[in-house]
Design a protein around this motif. Structure first.
Motif, PDB file in Angstrom:
ATOM      1  N   UNK A   1     -14.108 -14.560   1.443  1.00 13.37           N
ATOM      2  CA  UNK A   1     -12.705 -14.545   2.292  1.00 13.37           C
ATOM      3  C   UNK A   1     -11.859 -13.413   1.768  1.00 13.37           C
ATOM      4  N   UNK A   2     -11.568 -12.543   2.818  1.00 10.25           N
ATOM      5  CA  UNK A   2     -10.880 -11.286   2.291  1.00 10.25           C
ATOM      6  C   UNK A   2      -9.353 -11.783   2.100  1.00 10.25           C
ATOM      7  N   UNK A   3      -8.827 -11.229   0.804  1.00 11.17           N
ATOM      8  CA  UNK A   3      -7.519 -11.371   0.732  1.00 11.17           C
ATOM      9  C   UNK A   3      -6.883 -10.075   0.283  1.00 11.17           C
ATOM     10  N   UNK A   4      -5.609  -9.979   0.760  1.00 13.12           N
ATOM     11  CA  UNK A   4      -5.071  -8.635   0.519  1.00 13.12           C
ATOM     12  C   UNK A   4      -3.646  -9.011  -0.063  1.00 13.12           C
ATOM     13  N   UNK A   5      -3.395  -8.548  -1.286  1.00 14.28           N
ATOM     14  CA  UNK A   5      -2.215  -8.853  -1.930  1.00 14.28           C
ATOM     15  C   UNK A   5      -1.353  -7.528  -2.192  1.00 14.28           C
ATOM     16  N   UNK A   6       0.020  -7.525  -1.744  1.00 17.95           N
ATOM     17  CA  UNK A   6       0.704  -6.042  -1.990  1.00 17.95           C
ATOM     18  C   UNK A   6       1.796  -6.550  -3.046  1.00 17.95           C
ATOM     19  N   UNK A   7       2.079  -5.229  -3.548  1.00 22.23           N
ATOM     20  CA  UNK A   7       3.170  -5.475  -4.716  1.00 22.23           C
ATOM     21  C   UNK A   7       3.705  -4.101  -4.838  1.00 22.23           C
ATOM     22  N   UNK A   8       4.744  -4.124  -5.604  1.00 21.91           N
ATOM     23  CA  UNK A   8       5.365  -2.659  -5.676  1.00 21.91           C
ATOM     24  C   UNK A   8       6.788  -2.331  -4.809  1.00 21.91           C
ATOM     25  N   UNK A   9       7.167  -3.321  -4.174  1.00 27.34           N
ATOM     26  CA  UNK A   9       8.596  -3.064  -3.228  1.00 27.34           C
ATOM     27  C   UNK A   9       9.550  -3.171  -4.294  1.00 27.34           C
ATOM     28  N   UNK A  10      10.721  -2.963  -3.751  1.00 26.65           N
ATOM     29  CA  UNK A  10      11.760  -3.190  -4.577  1.00 26.65           C
ATOM     30  C   UNK A  10      13.241  -2.509  -3.776  1.00 26.65           C
ATOM     31  N   UNK A  11      14.256  -2.171  -4.393  1.00 26.83           N
ATOM     32  CA  UNK A  11      15.143  -1.582  -3.830  1.00 26.83           C
ATOM     33  C   UNK A  11      15.554  -0.401  -4.717  1.00 26.83           C
ATOM     34  N   UNK A  12      15.825   0.768  -3.657  1.00 21.76           N
ATOM     35  CA  UNK A  12      16.003   2.042  -4.396  1.00 21.76           C
ATOM     36  C   UNK A  12      17.281   2.642  -3.809  1.00 21.76           C
ATOM     37  N   UNK A  13      17.674   3.886  -4.322  1.00 18.12           N
ATOM     38  CA  UNK A  13      18.705   4.623  -3.459  1.00 18.12           C
ATOM     39  C   UNK A  13      17.800   5.813  -2.855  1.00 18.12           C
ATOM     40  N   UNK A  14      18.460   6.289  -1.596  1.00 18.31           N
ATOM     41  CA  UNK A  14      18.005   7.154  -1.134  1.00 18.31           C
ATOM     42  C   UNK A  14      17.526   8.425  -1.844  1.00 18.31           C
ATOM     43  N   UNK A  15      16.367   8.958  -1.618  1.00 20.94           N
ATOM     44  CA  UNK A  15      15.821  10.074  -2.633  1.00 20.94           C
ATOM     45  C   UNK A  15      15.126   9.446  -3.737  1.00 20.94           C
ATOM     46  N   UNK A  16      14.860   8.227  -3.853  1.00 16.21           N
ATOM     47  CA  UNK A  16      14.148   7.662  -4.791  1.00 16.21           C
ATOM     48  C   UNK A  16      12.740   7.639  -4.500  1.00 16.21           C
ATOM     49  N   UNK A  17      11.877   6.829  -5.453  1.00 18.29           N
ATOM     50  CA  UNK A  17      10.325   6.734  -5.055  1.00 18.29           C
ATOM     51  C   UNK A  17      10.088   5.174  -5.337  1.00 18.29           C
ATOM     52  N   UNK A  18       9.019   4.914  -4.635  1.00 16.97           N
ATOM     53  CA  UNK A  18       8.350   3.780  -5.061  1.00 16.97           C
ATOM     54  C   UNK A  18       6.831   4.083  -4.947  1.00 16.97           C
ATOM     55  N   UNK A  19       6.056   3.122  -5.634  1.00 17.67           N
ATOM     56  CA  UNK A  19       4.547   3.061  -5.392  1.00 17.67           C
ATOM     57  C   UNK A  19       4.087   1.643  -4.867  1.00 17.67           C
ATOM     58  N   UNK A  20       3.779   1.660  -3.887  1.00 19.85           N
ATOM     59  CA  UNK A  20       3.110   0.234  -3.433  1.00 19.85           C
ATOM     60  C   UNK A  20       1.528   0.236  -3.816  1.00 19.85           C
ATOM     61  N   UNK A  21       1.180  -0.941  -4.195  1.00 17.04           N
ATOM     62  CA  UNK A  21      -0.378  -1.405  -4.240  1.00 17.04           C
ATOM     63  C   UNK A  21      -0.661  -2.444  -3.508  1.00 17.04           C
ATOM     64  N   UNK A  22      -1.916  -2.592  -3.235  1.00 16.36           N
ATOM     65  CA  UNK A  22      -2.474  -3.489  -2.397  1.00 16.36           C
ATOM     66  C   UNK A  22      -3.746  -4.065  -2.774  1.00 16.36           C
ATOM     67  N   UNK A  23      -4.237  -4.951  -3.536  1.00 10.35           N
ATOM     68  CA  UNK A  23      -5.543  -5.296  -4.146  1.00 10.35           C
ATOM     69  C   UNK A  23      -6.242  -6.130  -3.129  1.00 10.35           C
ATOM     70  N   UNK A  24      -7.433  -5.679  -2.929  1.00  7.66           N
ATOM     71  CA  UNK A  24      -8.244  -6.134  -2.104  1.00  7.66           C
ATOM     72  C   UNK A  24      -9.433  -7.159  -2.790  1.00  7.66           C
ATOM     73  N   UNK A  25      -9.454  -8.198  -2.424  1.00  2.60           N
ATOM     74  CA  UNK A  25     -10.602  -9.129  -2.876  1.00  2.60           C
ATOM     75  C   UNK A  25     -11.567  -9.699  -1.723  1.00  2.60           C
ATOM     76  N   UNK A  26     -12.572 -10.043  -2.124  1.00  6.66           N
ATOM     77  CA  UNK A  26     -13.488 -10.912  -1.336  1.00  6.66           C
ATOM     78  C   UNK A  26     -14.236 -10.108   0.044  1.00  6.66           C
TER      79      UNK A  26
END
Length: 124
Positions: free
Chosen positions: A1-26
């Protein structure tokens, strides 16, 4: 069974950076066909970026030059590097994978498996 789990979201000010990740299993699919989508309250879900094992990459016009999609094969992890964030980037971000046909861009109907999402909030 395929599962996708995201992480890395959050709250930032304009001009900021974030890196999202999504781990795939199955996943038993040879190669990969992945995408990031986002949805803001009251709006339809929209494609943000897509990537496949032929190294084809697509970006929505709204994020070109600011976001970078990548896939780490040994880690089975999809990433979205988001720079120069704007308030209009505020949304729930979802990763998705396609099993059969792999579209050249992030078209929702082609993707079979979805994560639960990670919230990104950008304040002005």
């Amino acid at each position: 069974q395929v599962q996708l789990v995201e992480s890395g979201g959050g709250s930032v000010q304009a001009g900021g950076t974030l890196r999202l990740a999504c781990v795939v299993t199955g996943s038993s699919r040879r190669g990969y066909c992945m995408a990031w989508f986002r949805q803001s309250p009251g709006k339809e879900r929209e494609g943000v970026a897509a990537i496949n094992d032929l190294r084809n990459i697509w970006y929505a016009e709204a994020v070109k030059g600011r976001f970078t999609i990548s896939y780490d094969i040994p880690k089975n992890t999809l990433y979205l590097q988001m720079n120069s964030l704007k308030p209009e980037d505020t949304a729930m971000y979802y990763c998705a994978s396609a099993v059969r046909d792999c579209p050249s861009r992030a078209v929702e109907s082609f993707y079979d498996h979805w994560g639960r999402g990670t919230q990104v909030t950008v304040s002005s």
